[in-house]
Scaffold this motif. Structure first.
Motif, short mmCIF file in Angstrom:
data_model
loop_
_atom_site.label_atom_id
_atom_site.label_comp_id
_atom_site.label_asym_id
_atom_site.label_seq_id
_atom_site.Cartn_x
_atom_site.Cartn_y
_atom_site.Cartn_z
N PRO A 38 0.83 -1.21 0.00
CA PRO A 38 0.00 0.00 0.00
C PRO A 38 0.87 1.25 0.00
O PRO A 38 1.98 1.24 0.52
N VAL A 39 0.36 2.30 -0.59
CA VAL A 39 0.98 3.62 -0.50
C VAL A 39 -0.03 4.51 0.22
O VAL A 39 -1.21 4.54 -0.15
N PHE A 40 0.40 5.23 1.24
CA PHE A 40 -0.54 5.95 2.08
C PHE A 40 -0.89 7.34 1.55
O PHE A 40 -1.84 7.97 2.03
N ASN A 41 -0.11 7.83 0.58
CA ASN A 41 -0.44 9.10 -0.08
C ASN A 41 -0.52 10.29 0.88
O ASN A 41 -1.37 11.16 0.74
N ARG A 42 0.39 10.31 1.87
CA ARG A 42 0.41 11.41 2.84
C ARG A 42 1.49 12.43 2.53
O ARG A 42 1.31 13.62 2.75
N SER A 43 2.66 11.98 2.05
CA SER A 43 3.74 12.89 1.66
C SER A 43 4.72 12.09 0.82
O SER A 43 4.83 10.87 0.99
N LEU A 44 5.42 12.77 -0.06
CA LEU A 44 6.39 12.06 -0.89
C LEU A 44 7.49 11.45 -0.03
O LEU A 44 7.87 10.28 -0.22
N SER A 45 8.00 12.21 0.92
CA SER A 45 9.07 11.69 1.77
C SER A 45 8.59 10.52 2.62
O SER A 45 9.29 9.50 2.76
N GLY A 46 7.39 10.64 3.20
CA GLY A 46 6.87 9.57 4.03
C GLY A 46 6.54 8.33 3.23
O GLY A 46 6.85 7.20 3.66
N ASP A 47 5.92 8.50 2.07
CA ASP A 47 5.58 7.36 1.23
C ASP A 47 6.85 6.66 0.73
O ASP A 47 6.93 5.42 0.71
N ALA A 48 7.85 7.44 0.34
CA ALA A 48 9.10 6.86 -0.14
C ALA A 48 9.84 6.15 0.98
O ALA A 48 10.45 5.09 0.78
N ALA A 49 9.80 6.71 2.18
CA ALA A 49 10.46 6.07 3.33
C ALA A 49 9.81 4.72 3.63
O ALA A 49 10.51 3.73 3.93
N TYR A 50 8.48 4.66 3.54
CA TYR A 50 7.80 3.40 3.78
C TYR A 50 8.18 2.36 2.72
O TYR A 50 8.49 1.20 3.05
N ILE A 51 8.16 2.75 1.45
CA ILE A 51 8.49 1.80 0.39
C ILE A 51 9.95 1.38 0.49
O ILE A 51 10.29 0.20 0.26
N THR A 52 10.83 2.30 0.85
CA THR A 52 12.24 1.94 1.05
C THR A 52 12.38 0.87 2.12
O THR A 52 13.08 -0.14 1.94
N SER A 53 11.69 1.08 3.25
CA SER A 53 11.74 0.10 4.33
C SER A 53 11.16 -1.24 3.87
O SER A 53 11.72 -2.30 4.17
N PHE A 54 10.07 -1.20 3.14
CA PHE A 54 9.44 -2.41 2.63
C PHE A 54 10.41 -3.18 1.73
O PHE A 54 10.58 -4.40 1.87
N VAL A 55 11.05 -2.46 0.84
CA VAL A 55 11.98 -3.08 -0.12
C VAL A 55 13.20 -3.66 0.57
O VAL A 55 13.66 -4.77 0.24
N VAL A 165 0.21 18.16 0.32
CA VAL A 165 1.63 18.32 0.66
C VAL A 165 2.52 17.65 -0.37
O VAL A 165 3.60 18.16 -0.71
N ALA A 166 2.09 16.51 -0.89
CA ALA A 166 2.92 15.73 -1.80
C ALA A 166 3.21 16.47 -3.11
O ALA A 166 4.24 16.22 -3.75
N PHE A 167 2.33 17.38 -3.51
CA PHE A 167 2.53 18.09 -4.77
C PHE A 167 3.71 19.05 -4.72
O PHE A 167 4.36 19.30 -5.74
N GLY A 168 3.97 19.61 -3.55
CA GLY A 168 5.02 20.63 -3.47
C GLY A 168 6.31 20.15 -2.84
O GLY A 168 7.26 20.94 -2.73
N GLU A 169 6.38 18.89 -2.44
CA GLU A 169 7.56 18.39 -1.74
C GLU A 169 8.64 17.95 -2.73
O GLU A 169 8.37 17.14 -3.62
N PRO A 170 9.86 18.46 -2.61
CA PRO A 170 10.92 18.08 -3.55
C PRO A 170 11.42 16.67 -3.30
O PRO A 170 11.47 16.20 -2.17
N ALA A 171 11.79 16.00 -4.36
CA ALA A 171 12.37 14.66 -4.25
C ALA A 171 13.76 14.76 -3.64
O ALA A 171 14.56 15.61 -4.02
N SER A 172 14.05 13.87 -2.72
CA SER A 172 15.35 13.89 -2.04
C SER A 172 16.41 13.10 -2.78
O SER A 172 17.59 13.12 -2.40
#
Length: 238
Positions: A38-55, A165-172
């Motif tokens: 699942p992707v929670f669609n709350r923030s780019l950083s938070g969603d990416a952190a979750y997927i990183t941990s999952f992977v 929030v996800a629309f304006g958050e820069p990719a890290s």
């Protein structure tokens, strides 16, 4: 399939893991290991952190495939050490420091822009956030083109919103700079301007880019072609 990477499919905004279901079944039937978190669609950083941990909890190599906003997520999460390749399907490809809004702002709006709905949601200990979804009456044409009308209506009323929030958050990070990448353009896309997809893939110097004359939800309308492209990417890994 022994020796092949685990395929992790990442869904985008306004959808959930079931959006990948037709492709998931095809890949499983072929003997591939497939996971669709699942992707929670709350923030780019938070969603990416979750997927990183999952992977990172997967034993062995991983091929990430992302649809739509899922492409922005794998752009960041793809730097995980065991990720060996990236597949973008009708997806955003961000540069490090770039946001979804900044990338989209360089191109004419798609039909999505005029059909977004905004609603508050509570955040414990902070001001309310803003959920963004697609207007239910516009959803079938804008987001679910090519699907049976009844199916599109079910998807419309069960969509998973994306936090503003996800629309304006820069990719890290920009994982496509260090990981082999492949891309599919949905040339009849009304959710993302297809030129946004083309631009990102070209900028990334992807190994292969194809165009499918289909709508945004290519995994639903053209599952065989999408599954074949993913397996071709696996075969093309170094």
């Amino acid at each position: 399939m022994p020796g092949s990477p685990t395929i992790v499919l990442i869904h985008g905004a306004f959808a959930d893991a079931a959006s990948w279901a037709p492709v998931t079944k095809l890949l499983l039937d072929q003997g591939h290991q497939v996971l669709v978190p699942p992707v929670f669609n709350r923030s780019l950083s938070g969603d990416a952190a979750y997927i990183t941990s999952f992977v990172e909890q997967i034993d062995g190599p991983v091929l990430l495939a992302g649809h739509s906003y899922g492409g922005a997520i794998l752009t960041v999460a793809g730097v995980a050490e065991n990720v060996v390749g990236l597949v973008f399907v009708a997806a955003y490809t961000l540069e490090e420091g770039e946001s979804l809004g900044a990338l989209q702002g360089g191109f004419p709006d798609s039909d999505l822009a005029a059909n977004l709905v905004y609603a508050p949601y509570p955040i414990e200990g902070a001001e309310s956030g803003t959920d963004v979804s697609v207007a239910i009456d516009a959803f079938p044409a804008v987001f679910a083109g090519g699907l049976d009308q009844e199916q599109a209506q079910v998807l419309a009323v069960s969509q998973r919103p994306l936090s503003a929030v996800a629309f304006g958050e820069p990719a890290s990070a920009a994982a496509w700079k260090t990981k082999p990448s492949w891309g599919i353009v949905a040339s009849a896309d009304h959710t993302i301007n297809p030129d946004v997809e083309r631009f990102g893939y070209q900028r990334g110097g992807f190994r292969k880019v194809i165009e499918i004359d289909g709508p945004h939800l290519l995994m639903q309308t053209h599952p065989a072609e999408v599954a074949a492209f993913i397996t071709e990417a696996i075969a093309d890994l170094d």
